[in-house]
Design a protein around this motif. Structure first.
Motif, PDB file in Angstrom:
ATOM      1  N   SER A 164      -9.511  -5.719  -3.024  1.00 11.51           N
ATOM      2  CA  SER A 164      -8.599  -6.513  -2.208  1.00 11.51           C
ATOM      3  C   SER A 164      -8.124  -7.755  -2.958  1.00 11.51           C
ATOM      4  O   SER A 164      -6.933  -8.095  -2.948  1.00 11.51           O
ATOM      5  CB  SER A 164      -9.286  -6.911  -0.898  1.00 11.51           C
ATOM      6  N   LYS A 165      -9.069  -8.429  -3.613  1.00  5.75           N
ATOM      7  CA  LYS A 165      -8.727  -9.633  -4.372  1.00  5.75           C
ATOM      8  C   LYS A 165      -7.828  -9.298  -5.554  1.00  5.75           C
ATOM      9  O   LYS A 165      -6.843  -9.995  -5.830  1.00  5.75           O
ATOM     10  CB  LYS A 165      -9.993 -10.340  -4.860  1.00  5.75           C
ATOM     11  N   TYR A 166      -8.169  -8.250  -6.291  1.00  3.27           N
ATOM     12  CA  TYR A 166      -7.366  -7.861  -7.452  1.00  3.27           C
ATOM     13  C   TYR A 166      -5.955  -7.450  -7.030  1.00  3.27           C
ATOM     14  O   TYR A 166      -4.969  -7.770  -7.697  1.00  3.27           O
ATOM     15  CB  TYR A 166      -8.039  -6.710  -8.203  1.00  3.27           C
ATOM     16  N   SER A 167      -5.856  -6.730  -5.904  1.00  2.00           N
ATOM     17  CA  SER A 167      -4.553  -6.305  -5.411  1.00  2.00           C
ATOM     18  C   SER A 167      -3.713  -7.504  -4.983  1.00  2.00           C
ATOM     19  O   SER A 167      -2.508  -7.561  -5.252  1.00  2.00           O
ATOM     20  CB  SER A 167      -4.732  -5.354  -4.228  1.00  2.00           C
ATOM     21  N   GLU A 168      -4.367  -8.456  -4.340  1.00  2.00           N
ATOM     22  CA  GLU A 168      -3.673  -9.644  -3.839  1.00  2.00           C
ATOM     23  C   GLU A 168      -2.972 -10.418  -4.949  1.00  2.00           C
ATOM     24  O   GLU A 168      -1.861 -10.928  -4.772  1.00  2.00           O
ATOM     25  CB  GLU A 168      -4.676 -10.546  -3.120  1.00  2.00           C
ATOM     26  N   VAL A 169      -3.606 -10.491  -6.116  1.00  2.00           N
ATOM     27  CA  VAL A 169      -3.034 -11.253  -7.243  1.00  2.00           C
ATOM     28  C   VAL A 169      -2.415 -10.336  -8.296  1.00  2.00           C
ATOM     29  O   VAL A 169      -2.041 -10.795  -9.380  1.00  2.00           O
ATOM     30  CB  VAL A 169      -4.099 -12.159  -7.893  1.00  2.00           C
ATOM     31  N   ALA A 170      -2.295  -9.060  -7.962  1.00  2.00           N
ATOM     32  CA  ALA A 170      -1.715  -8.058  -8.878  1.00  2.00           C
ATOM     33  C   ALA A 170      -2.425  -8.029 -10.226  1.00  2.00           C
ATOM     34  O   ALA A 170      -1.792  -7.913 -11.273  1.00  2.00           O
ATOM     35  CB  ALA A 170      -0.221  -8.321  -9.071  1.00  2.00           C
ATOM     36  N   ASP A 171      -3.767  -8.137 -10.187  1.00  2.00           N
ATOM     37  CA  ASP A 171      -4.566  -8.013 -11.416  1.00  2.00           C
ATOM     38  C   ASP A 171      -4.831  -6.528 -11.630  1.00  2.00           C
ATOM     39  O   ASP A 171      -5.894  -5.998 -11.277  1.00  2.00           O
ATOM     40  CB  ASP A 171      -5.880  -8.800 -11.256  1.00  2.00           C
ATOM     41  N   ILE A 172      -3.863  -5.862 -12.216  1.00  2.00           N
ATOM     42  CA  ILE A 172      -3.892  -4.406 -12.305  1.00  2.00           C
ATOM     43  C   ILE A 172      -5.051  -3.904 -13.170  1.00  2.00           C
ATOM     44  O   ILE A 172      -5.728  -2.920 -12.823  1.00  2.00           O
ATOM     45  CB  ILE A 172      -2.554  -3.874 -12.857  1.00  2.00           C
ATOM     46  N   ASP A 173      -5.291  -4.558 -14.289  1.00  2.00           N
ATOM     47  CA  ASP A 173      -6.349  -4.102 -15.206  1.00  2.00           C
ATOM     48  C   ASP A 173      -7.710  -4.050 -14.512  1.00  2.00           C
ATOM     49  O   ASP A 173      -8.417  -3.033 -14.562  1.00  2.00           O
ATOM     50  CB  ASP A 173      -6.420  -5.014 -16.431  1.00  2.00           C
ATOM     51  N   ASN A 174      -8.091  -5.165 -13.880  1.00  2.00           N
ATOM     52  CA  ASN A 174      -9.400  -5.208 -13.210  1.00  2.00           C
ATOM     53  C   ASN A 174      -9.438  -4.306 -11.982  1.00  2.00           C
ATOM     54  O   ASN A 174     -10.484  -3.745 -11.644  1.00  2.00           O
ATOM     55  CB  ASN A 174      -9.741  -6.646 -12.825  1.00  2.00           C
ATOM     56  N   MET A 175      -8.292  -4.186 -11.310  1.00  2.00           N
ATOM     57  CA  MET A 175      -8.245  -3.289 -10.156  1.00  2.00           C
ATOM     58  C   MET A 175      -8.508  -1.853 -10.600  1.00  2.00           C
ATOM     59  O   MET A 175      -9.275  -1.121  -9.953  1.00  2.00           O
ATOM     60  CB  MET A 175      -6.878  -3.389  -9.473  1.00  2.00           C
ATOM     61  N   GLU A 176      -7.889  -1.444 -11.693  1.00  2.00           N
ATOM     62  CA  GLU A 176      -8.079  -0.078 -12.183  1.00  2.00           C
ATOM     63  C   GLU A 176      -9.513   0.159 -12.646  1.00  2.00           C
ATOM     64  O   GLU A 176     -10.069   1.245 -12.439  1.00  2.00           O
ATOM     65  CB  GLU A 176      -7.092   0.199 -13.320  1.00  2.00           C
ATOM     66  N   LYS A 177     -10.114  -0.861 -13.271  1.00  2.00           N
ATOM     67  CA  LYS A 177     -11.517  -0.741 -13.697  1.00  2.00           C
ATOM     68  C   LYS A 177     -12.438  -0.577 -12.488  1.00  2.00           C
ATOM     69  O   LYS A 177     -13.367   0.242 -12.500  1.00  2.00           O
ATOM     70  CB  LYS A 177     -11.937  -1.964 -14.509  1.00  2.00           C
ATOM     71  N   MET A 178     -12.156  -1.370 -11.433  1.00  2.00           N
ATOM     72  CA  MET A 178     -12.979  -1.284 -10.228  1.00  2.00           C
ATOM     73  C   MET A 178     -12.810   0.068  -9.547  1.00  2.00           C
ATOM     74  O   MET A 178     -13.782   0.685  -9.088  1.00  2.00           O
ATOM     75  CB  MET A 178     -12.610  -2.416  -9.265  1.00  2.00           C
ATOM     76  N   TYR A 179     -11.583   0.557  -9.516  1.00  2.00           N
ATOM     77  CA  TYR A 179     -11.322   1.857  -8.892  1.00  2.00           C
ATOM     78  C   TYR A 179     -12.012   2.977  -9.682  1.00  2.00           C
ATOM     79  O   TYR A 179     -12.596   3.899  -9.099  1.00  2.00           O
ATOM     80  CB  TYR A 179      -9.823   2.098  -8.815  1.00  2.00           C
ATOM     81  N   ALA A 180     -11.952   2.867 -11.011  1.00  2.00           N
ATOM     82  CA  ALA A 180     -12.633   3.856 -11.858  1.00  2.00           C
ATOM     83  C   ALA A 180     -14.140   3.817 -11.631  1.00  2.00           C
ATOM     84  O   ALA A 180     -14.814   4.851 -11.600  1.00  2.00           O
ATOM     85  CB  ALA A 180     -12.312   3.592 -13.328  1.00  2.00           C
ATOM     86  N   ARG A 181     -14.670   2.594 -11.459  1.00  2.00           N
ATOM     87  CA  ARG A 181     -16.107   2.432 -11.212  1.00  2.00           C
ATOM     88  C   ARG A 181     -16.502   3.076  -9.890  1.00  2.00           C
ATOM     89  O   ARG A 181     -17.564   3.710  -9.776  1.00  2.00           O
ATOM     90  CB  ARG A 181     -16.467   0.942 -11.199  1.00  2.00           C
TER      91      ARG A 181
END
Length: 311
Positions: A17-34
């Motif tokens: 949610s936090k990564y999406s809110e600030v459009a931090d795509i790299d960390n969002m993708e890492k979290m989703y992969a995790r």
């Protein structure tokens, strides 16, 4: 801990949610992969967050990949995820799929929201099914989803592109007659463009006067519409005049307007007017679009003045 949702899922969803809110795509993708590594099954909320993040950076290709994963995971979309999916389908210009998604939504007896109707109006407009789009707007009103400016601007924008003044007149009649919405600069700009394409520059200027008489303030897009019409009808002598008039009305040209103005002169090889326009805009602190400079460079190159182009 007391709920059926594991702490791992809660932690992952909060971070996403936090990564999406600030459009931090790299960390969002890492979290989703995790999450997938941990075999944590994403739900509708997770997919909504991920899609919205990709929308914010206009990465519709990856968003389509996520959409395929939604189907592969057999996730039952809620109304909010349905809306994200319909938005995606409109973004990638697949309006026929929007209509199919809406049918699926109705089959599941999910009540459409205002946003769902708006996405469907956009799809019908893209498909050229304008009568169907108008019928849907009437349906929105009947079902308590009062149409605002958005659905009308979708139609008026398309009618303006086509130069269909008759359809624009009918649309404005509907807006006034049934009090669907209050016309704004956006819809009036479409009105000016459509009448200009259909009947000439005089008709466009007449509709601009109607706009001012209705106490609707013009904006930079109004200026841009007029510039394009003057270019189309080879009325270049009016370009400076419209800039002056709009300035008196408090309109500040945006970067797109500067591009249009310079390009109009440069494309016709009218060097002095093009350079003068650039200097005037720069002196007023108005930022120039990169394409404005590109137009000047192309003009010099076409004249064989490579040194001036490089300068």
């Amino acid at each position: 801990i007391d709920s059926d949702v594991s702490p791992d899922f809660v932690t992952c969803s909060q971070m996403l949610s936090k990564y999406s809110e600030v459009a931090d795509i790299d960390n969002m993708e890492k979290m989703y992969a995790r999450m997938k590594e941990l075999e944590i099954m994403p739900n509708t909320i997770i997919f909504r967050l991920i899609l919205e993040a990709y929308f914010s950076v206009q990465d519709y290709s990856t968003a389509e990949t996520i959409y395929r994963e939604i189907n592969e995971c057999h996730v039952e979309p809620d109304i909010h995820l349905f809306y994200k999916i319909m938005r995606l389908q409109n973004y990638v210009n697949r309006p026929d799929q929007v209509v199919e998604t809406y049918s699926t939504l109705r089959q599941r007896r999910i009540k459409p929201t205002y946003e769902i109707y708006l996405a469907l109006v956009e799809a019908y407009t893209k498909l050229g099914r304008y009568k169907k789009a108008l019928e849907l707007i009437k349906t929105m009103k009947k079902r308590g989803k009062k149409p605002g400016e958005e659905p009308f601007s979708l139609l008026s924008g398309e009618y303006a592109r086509l130069g269909d003044a008759k359809a624009l007149d009918h649309l404005f009649y509907m807006i006034h007659r049934f009090r669907f919405a209050i016309p704004t600069a956006l819809t009036y700009n479409h009105f000016i463009e459509g009448h200009g394409k259909a009947f000439g520059i005089g008709a466009a200027e007449e509709k601009l006067e109607d706009m001012l008489a209705a106490d609707i303030e013009p904006n930079s897009d109004t200026l841009r519409v007029m510039l394009r019409l003057y270019d189309e009808y080879d009325e270049l002598d009016n370009v400076k005049a419209i800039f002056g008039r709009m300035s008196l009305l408090g309109v500040v040209p945006n970067r797109d307007c500067t591009w249009e103005a310079v390009q109009i002169y440069a494309n016709r090889g009218r060097r002095e007017e093009a350079l003068k326009t650039v200097r005037e805009l720069v002196s007023k602190g108005i930022p120039l679009h990169d394409e404005a400079y590109a137009s000047i460079i192309r003009m010099f190159c076409s004249e064989g003045n490579i040194e001036l182009a490089e300068e």
